[in-house]
Design a protein around this motif. Structure first.
Motif, PDB file in Angstrom:
ATOM      1  N   ASP A 197       0.833  -1.204   0.000  1.00  0.00           N
ATOM      2  CA  ASP A 197       0.000   0.000   0.000  1.00  0.00           C
ATOM      3  C   ASP A 197       0.866   1.252   0.000  1.00  0.00           C
ATOM      4  O   ASP A 197       0.628   2.201  -0.753  1.00  0.00           O
ATOM      5  N   GLU A 198       1.867   1.272   0.883  1.00  0.00           N
ATOM      6  CA  GLU A 198       2.742   2.435   0.973  1.00  0.00           C
ATOM      7  C   GLU A 198       3.569   2.590  -0.295  1.00  0.00           C
ATOM      8  O   GLU A 198       3.806   3.723  -0.764  1.00  0.00           O
ATOM      9  N   ALA A 199       4.009   1.475  -0.860  1.00  0.00           N
ATOM     10  CA  ALA A 199       4.776   1.549  -2.115  1.00  0.00           C
ATOM     11  C   ALA A 199       3.935   2.174  -3.220  1.00  0.00           C
ATOM     12  O   ALA A 199       4.412   3.028  -3.984  1.00  0.00           O
ATOM     13  N   ARG A 200       2.688   1.758  -3.315  1.00  0.00           N
ATOM     14  CA  ARG A 200       1.815   2.344  -4.335  1.00  0.00           C
ATOM     15  C   ARG A 200       1.620   3.842  -4.095  1.00  0.00           C
ATOM     16  O   ARG A 200       1.631   4.643  -5.039  1.00  0.00           O
ATOM     17  N   ARG A 201       1.419   4.217  -2.841  1.00  0.00           N
ATOM     18  CA  ARG A 201       1.224   5.638  -2.545  1.00  0.00           C
ATOM     19  C   ARG A 201       2.444   6.457  -2.946  1.00  0.00           C
ATOM     20  O   ARG A 201       2.314   7.531  -3.554  1.00  0.00           O
ATOM     21  N   LEU A 202       3.628   5.945  -2.642  1.00  0.00           N
ATOM     22  CA  LEU A 202       4.850   6.665  -2.984  1.00  0.00           C
ATOM     23  C   LEU A 202       5.086   6.697  -4.494  1.00  0.00           C
ATOM     24  O   LEU A 202       5.571   7.698  -5.023  1.00  0.00           O
ATOM     25  N   LEU A 203       4.748   5.630  -5.186  1.00  0.00           N
ATOM     26  CA  LEU A 203       4.879   5.626  -6.642  1.00  0.00           C
ATOM     27  C   LEU A 203       3.965   6.668  -7.284  1.00  0.00           C
ATOM     28  O   LEU A 203       4.323   7.293  -8.287  1.00  0.00           O
ATOM     29  N   GLU A 204       2.817   6.858  -6.706  1.00  0.00           N
ATOM     30  CA  GLU A 204       1.845   7.809  -7.255  1.00  0.00           C
ATOM     31  C   GLU A 204       2.173   9.253  -6.904  1.00  0.00           C
ATOM     32  O   GLU A 204       1.902  10.163  -7.704  1.00  0.00           O
ATOM     33  N   GLU A 222       8.689  11.645  -5.703  1.00  0.00           N
ATOM     34  CA  GLU A 222       9.765  11.612  -6.702  1.00  0.00           C
ATOM     35  C   GLU A 222      10.771  10.502  -6.407  1.00  0.00           C
ATOM     36  O   GLU A 222      11.756  10.353  -7.128  1.00  0.00           O
ATOM     37  N   LEU A 223      10.539   9.737  -5.373  1.00  0.00           N
ATOM     38  CA  LEU A 223      11.493   8.703  -4.966  1.00  0.00           C
ATOM     39  C   LEU A 223      11.667   7.662  -6.057  1.00  0.00           C
ATOM     40  O   LEU A 223      10.709   7.298  -6.755  1.00  0.00           O
ATOM     41  N   SER A 224      12.877   7.156  -6.196  1.00  0.00           N
ATOM     42  CA  SER A 224      13.142   6.078  -7.149  1.00  0.00           C
ATOM     43  C   SER A 224      12.587   4.772  -6.613  1.00  0.00           C
ATOM     44  O   SER A 224      12.258   4.653  -5.427  1.00  0.00           O
ATOM     45  N   VAL A 225      12.514   3.771  -7.489  1.00  0.00           N
ATOM     46  CA  VAL A 225      12.030   2.453  -7.059  1.00  0.00           C
ATOM     47  C   VAL A 225      12.947   1.887  -5.980  1.00  0.00           C
ATOM     48  O   VAL A 225      12.488   1.276  -5.011  1.00  0.00           O
ATOM     49  N   ASP A 226      14.255   2.099  -6.113  1.00  0.00           N
ATOM     50  CA  ASP A 226      15.203   1.631  -5.099  1.00  0.00           C
ATOM     51  C   ASP A 226      14.917   2.284  -3.748  1.00  0.00           C
ATOM     52  O   ASP A 226      14.920   1.604  -2.698  1.00  0.00           O
ATOM     53  N   GLN A 227      14.676   3.595  -3.764  1.00  0.00           N
ATOM     54  CA  GLN A 227      14.412   4.310  -2.519  1.00  0.00           C
ATOM     55  C   GLN A 227      13.089   3.865  -1.898  1.00  0.00           C
ATOM     56  O   GLN A 227      12.977   3.739  -0.680  1.00  0.00           O
ATOM     57  N   ILE A 228      12.086   3.633  -2.731  1.00  0.00           N
ATOM     58  CA  ILE A 228      10.783   3.186  -2.231  1.00  0.00           C
ATOM     59  C   ILE A 228      10.904   1.805  -1.624  1.00  0.00           C
ATOM     60  O   ILE A 228      10.323   1.517  -0.572  1.00  0.00           O
ATOM     61  N   ALA A 229      11.677   0.927  -2.265  1.00  0.00           N
ATOM     62  CA  ALA A 229      11.866  -0.426  -1.734  1.00  0.00           C
ATOM     63  C   ALA A 229      12.467  -0.368  -0.334  1.00  0.00           C
ATOM     64  O   ALA A 229      12.022  -1.070   0.578  1.00  0.00           O
ATOM     65  N   ALA A 230      13.474   0.501  -0.150  1.00  0.00           N
ATOM     66  CA  ALA A 230      14.109   0.625   1.159  1.00  0.00           C
ATOM     67  C   ALA A 230      13.158   1.255   2.170  1.00  0.00           C
ATOM     68  O   ALA A 230      13.056   0.796   3.316  1.00  0.00           O
ATOM     69  N   SER A 231      12.445   2.285   1.753  1.00  0.00           N
ATOM     70  CA  SER A 231      11.541   2.991   2.662  1.00  0.00           C
ATOM     71  C   SER A 231      10.414   2.100   3.155  1.00  0.00           C
ATOM     72  O   SER A 231       9.971   2.220   4.301  1.00  0.00           O
ATOM     73  N   CYS A 232       9.951   1.191   2.291  1.00  0.00           N
ATOM     74  CA  CYS A 232       8.808   0.342   2.641  1.00  0.00           C
ATOM     75  C   CYS A 232       9.211  -0.985   3.271  1.00  0.00           C
ATOM     76  O   CYS A 232       8.340  -1.805   3.594  1.00  0.00           O
ATOM     77  N   GLY A 233      10.510  -1.217   3.419  1.00  0.00           N
ATOM     78  CA  GLY A 233      10.944  -2.411   4.127  1.00  0.00           C
ATOM     79  C   GLY A 233      11.150  -3.638   3.263  1.00  0.00           C
ATOM     80  O   GLY A 233      11.249  -4.752   3.793  1.00  0.00           O
ATOM     81  N   PHE A 234      11.216  -3.461   1.921  1.00  0.00           N
ATOM     82  CA  PHE A 234      11.433  -4.618   1.053  1.00  0.00           C
ATOM     83  C   PHE A 234      12.914  -4.983   0.924  1.00  0.00           C
ATOM     84  O   PHE A 234      13.242  -6.029   0.368  1.00  0.00           O
TER      85      PHE A 234
END
Length: 303
Positions: free
Chosen positions: A252-259, A262-274
């Motif tokens: 859910d959080e990954a989708r929110r950040l993607l939408e 400006e974070l990259s996919v790498d940054q979103i993965a780290a931020s969301c705990g993946f």
């Protein structure tokens, strides 16, 4: 009336919020007025012609005696499906959709008390009595009563994105996302006040720390419970295992950040705990049938 009002409530809110121009109309196989089970009379109900250009057709419930649908209604819905319309059966409406033959060899859900009747009526349909809704893309069914809201929010989410669904849910003051696979009925709801319930305490802490290690032991410690007691109590409270719940919240959080970011996919993965983008991509594809990059292009809400 509740079942009938749910699609209008959710889909009309999309238009009121300026998220898209969705128009919802009521129709029947006989135009005019309709008297509901509760004794209300609805006027200006459209006829079957209303379905001719519909993108989505909802059967919000069905008559308690489970009667067969009339031939004209059946022909109209099958024609709409053939043109590419999505057909949705909410609650007992799943019975009518099954009668169309659109669920043969597939899974379906309806209100738990009618699950046995649906299974006997359509032995080639796999009836899952434990979930909130099931989406096959062209056909969708939901469990009873309030789960229709979850199903309609799921439609908004799949067509307009998670942020749009969250805005609609906030406006309607309902939970923004209950997984389709969540149990229809749980022993007790998750407490709204975190301080009132150890599971709510752990859940709130997890949502605030999605980038952390959220294994069962950490969650149990946050709830001040033993591992075994926590797992049992968490499932009773949420209808999901701790691991499945955490994964869903991270997605859910990954989708929110993607939408919205400006974070990259790498940054979103780290931020969301993946941990790494590969794990995010694998989980994202399994859950949504899309890559994070493709999802961002489709649902970018930054504009």
């Amino acid at each position: 009336m509740f079942h009938l009002s749910v699609p209008q409530m959710v889909f009309d809110e999309v238009t009121r919020q300026g998220l898209a121009q969705w128009e919802t109309v009521l129709f029947s196989d006989r135009a005019g007025s309709i008297r509901t089970a509760e004794g209300y009379t609805l006027g200006r109900v459209m006829g079957l012609d209303a379905v001719l250009d519909a993108d989505l057709v909802v059967v919000p419930s069905w008559i308690d005696d489970g009667r067969k649908i009339r031939p004209s209604f059946r022909a109209t819905l099958l024609s709409a499906h053939g043109r590419g319309s999505t057909i949705v059966g909410l609650c007992l409406g799943a019975i009518a959709v099954a009668d169309l033959g659109l669920l043969e060899g597939r899974s379906a859900v309806t209100h738990w008390h009618a699950a046995g009747d649906l299974a006997r009526r359509h032995p080639n349909v796999t009836v899952d009595a434990d979930v909130l809704y099931l989406d096959h893309g062209d056909v969708m069914t939901s469990a009873g009563t309030a789960s229709g809201i979850d199903a309609c929010l799921h439609v908004v989410r799949t067509r307009l994105g998670a942020e749009a669904a969250n805005r609609v849910a906030r406006s309607l003051v309902v939970a923004p996302h209950r997984e389709g696979g969540q149990a229809q009925y749980i022993e007790r709801p998750l407490a709204h006040q975190a301080a009132a319930d150890p599971i709510a305490v752990a859940s709130t802490w997890a949502l605030e720390n999605l980038g952390e290690d959220l294994g069962v032991d950490r969650l149990a410690a946050a709830a001040h419970m033993s591992r075994r007691t926590f797992v049992r109590t968490f499932r009773n409270a949420t209808g999901a295992t701790p691991a499945a719940w955490v994964r869903s919240r991270r997605l859910d959080e990954a989708r929110r950040l993607l939408e919205t970011s400006e974070l990259s996919v790498d940054q979103i993965a780290a931020s969301c705990g993946f941990g790494n983008p590969v794990t995010l991509r694998q989980n994202f594809a399994a859950a949504f049938g899309s890559t994070p990059s493709s999802y961002r292009r489709r649902f970018d809400a930054r504009a």
